[in-house]
Design a protein around this motif. Structure first.
Motif, PDB file in Angstrom:
ATOM      1  N   GLN A   1      33.633  52.831  41.335  1.00 47.65           N
ATOM      2  CA  GLN A   1      34.399  51.727  41.910  1.00 47.65           C
ATOM      3  C   GLN A   1      33.480  50.626  42.424  1.00 47.65           C
ATOM      4  O   GLN A   1      33.792  49.435  42.298  1.00 47.65           O
ATOM      5  CB  GLN A   1      35.296  52.245  43.026  1.00 47.65           C
TER       6      GLN A   1
ATOM      7  N   TYR B   1      32.262  48.805  39.188  1.00 48.12           N
ATOM      8  CA  TYR B   1      33.323  48.023  38.554  1.00 48.12           C
ATOM      9  C   TYR B   1      33.861  46.920  39.468  1.00 48.12           C
ATOM     10  O   TYR B   1      34.553  46.021  39.006  1.00 48.12           O
ATOM     11  CB  TYR B   1      34.467  48.947  38.127  1.00 48.12           C
TER      12      TYR B   1
ATOM     13  N   LYS C   1      37.875  41.148  36.199  1.00 44.21           N
ATOM     14  CA  LYS C   1      39.122  41.882  36.365  1.00 44.21           C
ATOM     15  C   LYS C   1      40.295  41.028  35.919  1.00 44.21           C
ATOM     16  O   LYS C   1      40.179  39.812  35.764  1.00 44.21           O
ATOM     17  CB  LYS C   1      39.322  42.268  37.836  1.00 44.21           C
TER      18      LYS C   1
ATOM     19  N   GLU D   1      44.676  42.511  39.374  1.00 41.18           N
ATOM     20  CA  GLU D   1      43.828  43.546  39.954  1.00 41.18           C
ATOM     21  C   GLU D   1      42.969  43.021  41.098  1.00 41.18           C
ATOM     22  O   GLU D   1      42.424  43.806  41.871  1.00 41.18           O
ATOM     23  CB  GLU D   1      42.932  44.153  38.877  1.00 41.18           C
ATOM     24  N   LYS D   2      42.825  41.704  41.185  1.00 40.05           N
ATOM     25  CA  LYS D   2      41.958  41.132  42.207  1.00 40.05           C
ATOM     26  C   LYS D   2      42.541  41.391  43.593  1.00 40.05           C
ATOM     27  O   LYS D   2      43.700  41.093  43.864  1.00 40.05           O
ATOM     28  CB  LYS D   2      41.778  39.636  41.965  1.00 40.05           C
TER      29      LYS D   2
ATOM     30  N   ALA E   1      43.191  44.216  44.765  1.00 41.04           N
ATOM     31  CA  ALA E   1      43.856  45.525  44.788  1.00 41.04           C
ATOM     32  C   ALA E   1      42.817  46.622  44.999  1.00 41.04           C
ATOM     33  O   ALA E   1      41.725  46.579  44.435  1.00 41.04           O
ATOM     34  CB  ALA E   1      44.618  45.756  43.495  1.00 41.04           C
ATOM     35  N   LYS E   2      43.171  47.597  45.796  1.00 43.98           N
ATOM     36  CA  LYS E   2      42.276  48.713  46.059  1.00 43.98           C
ATOM     37  C   LYS E   2      42.517  49.821  45.045  1.00 43.98           C
ATOM     38  O   LYS E   2      43.661  50.151  44.736  1.00 43.98           O
ATOM     39  CB  LYS E   2      42.504  49.232  47.475  1.00 43.98           C
ATOM     40  N   GLY E   3      41.435  50.359  44.514  1.00 46.12           N
ATOM     41  CA  GLY E   3      41.560  51.425  43.530  1.00 46.12           C
ATOM     42  C   GLY E   3      41.976  52.739  44.174  1.00 46.12           C
ATOM     43  O   GLY E   3      42.213  52.835  45.380  1.00 46.12           O
TER      44      GLY E   3
ATOM     45  N   ASP F   1      41.652  54.714  37.093  1.00 41.77           N
ATOM     46  CA  ASP F   1      43.052  54.466  37.442  1.00 41.77           C
ATOM     47  C   ASP F   1      43.535  53.096  36.998  1.00 41.77           C
ATOM     48  O   ASP F   1      44.741  52.869  36.883  1.00 41.77           O
ATOM     49  CB  ASP F   1      43.249  54.619  38.944  1.00 41.77           C
ATOM     50  N   GLU F   2      42.616  52.165  36.721  1.00 43.49           N
ATOM     51  CA  GLU F   2      43.032  50.834  36.256  1.00 43.49           C
ATOM     52  C   GLU F   2      43.679  50.870  34.885  1.00 43.49           C
ATOM     53  O   GLU F   2      44.353  49.917  34.480  1.00 43.49           O
ATOM     54  CB  GLU F   2      41.829  49.878  36.244  1.00 43.49           C
TER      55      GLU F   2
ATOM     56  N   LYS G   1      48.271  51.764  34.074  1.00 38.08           N
ATOM     57  CA  LYS G   1      49.391  50.842  33.849  1.00 38.08           C
ATOM     58  C   LYS G   1      49.547  50.465  32.383  1.00 38.08           C
ATOM     59  O   LYS G   1      50.587  49.940  31.980  1.00 38.08           O
ATOM     60  CB  LYS G   1      49.208  49.581  34.690  1.00 38.08           C
TER      61      LYS G   1
ATOM     62  N   ARG H   1      43.090  46.762  27.808  1.00 40.75           N
ATOM     63  CA  ARG H   1      42.677  46.142  29.066  1.00 40.75           C
ATOM     64  C   ARG H   1      41.415  45.313  28.864  1.00 40.75           C
ATOM     65  O   ARG H   1      41.301  44.199  29.399  1.00 40.75           O
ATOM     66  CB  ARG H   1      42.443  47.199  30.140  1.00 40.75           C
TER      67      ARG H   1
END
Length: 414
Positions: free
Chosen positions: A105, A108, A113, A117-118, A120-122, A331-332, A335, A397
């Motif tokens: 994390q 990355y 991104k 996603e900006k 956002a917490k993983g 986890d990204e 979705k 992605r």
């Protein structure tokens, strides 16, 4: 990760170890243990070894000599030591997964991104560890005393030390995994990529020199482990009894893989050709994945662990437990996945009907090998669908990050 998660996970495993009916049943289930990971076969080999009889002569013991030395030492300790060792190994794997998640994390976090996603917490790293610790596949594999757990731990240790830039330790652990199970040799490329991309720590050494150094370290460690094995058993017979069995499939005990039934039905004159095809198929994905996804080596490790879990000659549910543990680290991608519901149902379907069809075939006598092999095909279709879905998610992605204007649109190749 909070100790509050380690304690119940450790307690669950020890409690199951102390219920003989459960522990003994799991130790004989073909879905969980194989001829090369069975604790029962290990104890037979250890008995021969301690009786000064060559352990590999009987055609029963197919595990690495280092296990003979380890478990011979454990025999001098209280009987509770072995369950504690297995439980602690699982706890260690979970801890290392949380550390890998934290490091990934951080890396990355500075990469490009998607707009959504900006900020956002993983996923929380402790969640990754908890998903492994309380995964039924992990628990069953641990309580069965499958020696595959040590291979899985070696793979996770290799990724962890590669992320720390420890070339020697990283290559040692991937060499250990290769020594124990043969197929993890395909992970050399992604482990080197991790060291190159993230573990160099600003080193000015040329990349080709780092690669050469890593390859030499891997070869040296592997040669040292093989020579140590020779010293332990006094001959090179273990090579044919371990790696030879894996490559040539001399033991056709049923398992959840694709090999055993196919080669039971195979005519002898075609067997060498299809052995080459099947074994090559397991390794052929390593190079293209490492080249295409060179910027995502942890994801390559996940994919190759999944491929091993499907296409190796003696797979078990412990293989699935390992690569499923790597999935939430990315986890990204969740979705973008399209077949999560179908994949989950295929896993549940196979998990429910697998033991039933085995009982019908072996104990009730009202079924045959086709029953069990059919449900293992469903299980493997579920695994393949999962890997295809995750691979699509990664590629889509990556494309959306490079082409934000295409977000949500269908991409058509012309």
């Amino acid at each position: 990760m909070s100790p509050l998660l380690y304690i119940p996970a450790f307690a669950i495993r020890l409690a199951l170890f102390h219920i003989p009916a459960i522990a003994e049943t799991l130790a004989s289930r073909v879905e969980i243990v194989t001829p090369i990971t069975s604790y029962k076969r290990l104890t037979e080999g250890l008995y021969l070894f301690e009786s000064h009889v060559p352990p590999y002569d009987g055609g029963v013991f197919h595990q690495s000599p280092i296990f003979l030395a380890l478990f011979q030492l454990l025999n001098f300790l209280p009987s509770i030591t072995v369950p504690i060792l297995y439980a602690l190994t699982d706890i260690t794997i979970a801890y290392l997964l949380t550390e890998i998640t934290t490091k990934k994390q951080a890396i990355y976090g500075v990469k490009p991104k998607l707009e959504v996603e900006k900020g956002a917490k993983g996923i929380e790293p402790w969640v990754v560890g908890a998903l492994y610790l309380f995964n039924p596949l992990s628990i069953l594999s641990c309580v069965s005393k499958s020696t595959l757990i040590f291979t899985n731990a070696s793979i996770v240790l290799a990724v962890y030390y590669a992320l720390q830039g420890e070339k020697s330790l990283g290559m040692f652990w991937v060499a250990m995994a290769s020594y124990l199970s043969f197929y993890p040799a395909m992970l050399v490329a992604p482990i080197i990529l991790i060291i190159l991309n993230w573990g160099a720590n600003g080193s000015t050494i040329l990349k080709k020199d780092i690669v050469l150094h890593c390859v030499l370290l891997y070869a040296t460690w592997l040669a040292a482990l093989l020579f140590l094995s020779y010293q332990l058993v006094g001959s090179w017979d273990f090579m044919g009894a371990t790696y030879g069995v894996i490559i040539f499939l001399s033991d056709l005990t049923p398992n959840v893989g694709l090999f055993w039934y196919f080669f039971i039905e195979m005519f002898d004159q075609f067997r060498p050709f299809f052995l080459v095809v099947f074994q090559l198929h397991a390794f052929i994905f390593a190079a293209p994945l490492s080249i295409k996804l060179s910027e995502h080596p942890i994801f390559v490790t996940f994919m190759l662990c999944g491929i091993m879990g499907i296409f190796k000659s003696y797979p078990s549910i412990g293989d699935a437990a390992l690569y499923l543990a790597f999935l939430p680290i990315h986890d990204e991608l969740l979705k973008y996945m399209r077949y999560g519901f179908l994949t989950a149902n295929l896993f549940l379907y196979a998990s429910t009907l697998g033991p039933i069809f085995w009982h019908l075939w072996i104990y009730a006598g009202s079924g045959n090998a086709n029953f069990f092999y059919a449900i293992t095909l469903v299980y493997n279709i579920g695994q393949i669908l999962l890997l295809v879905d995750v691979m699509y998610a990664m590629l889509r992605r990556s494309f959306d990050v490079e082409h934000p204007e295409s977000l949500g649109k269908e991409v058509v190749q012309k």
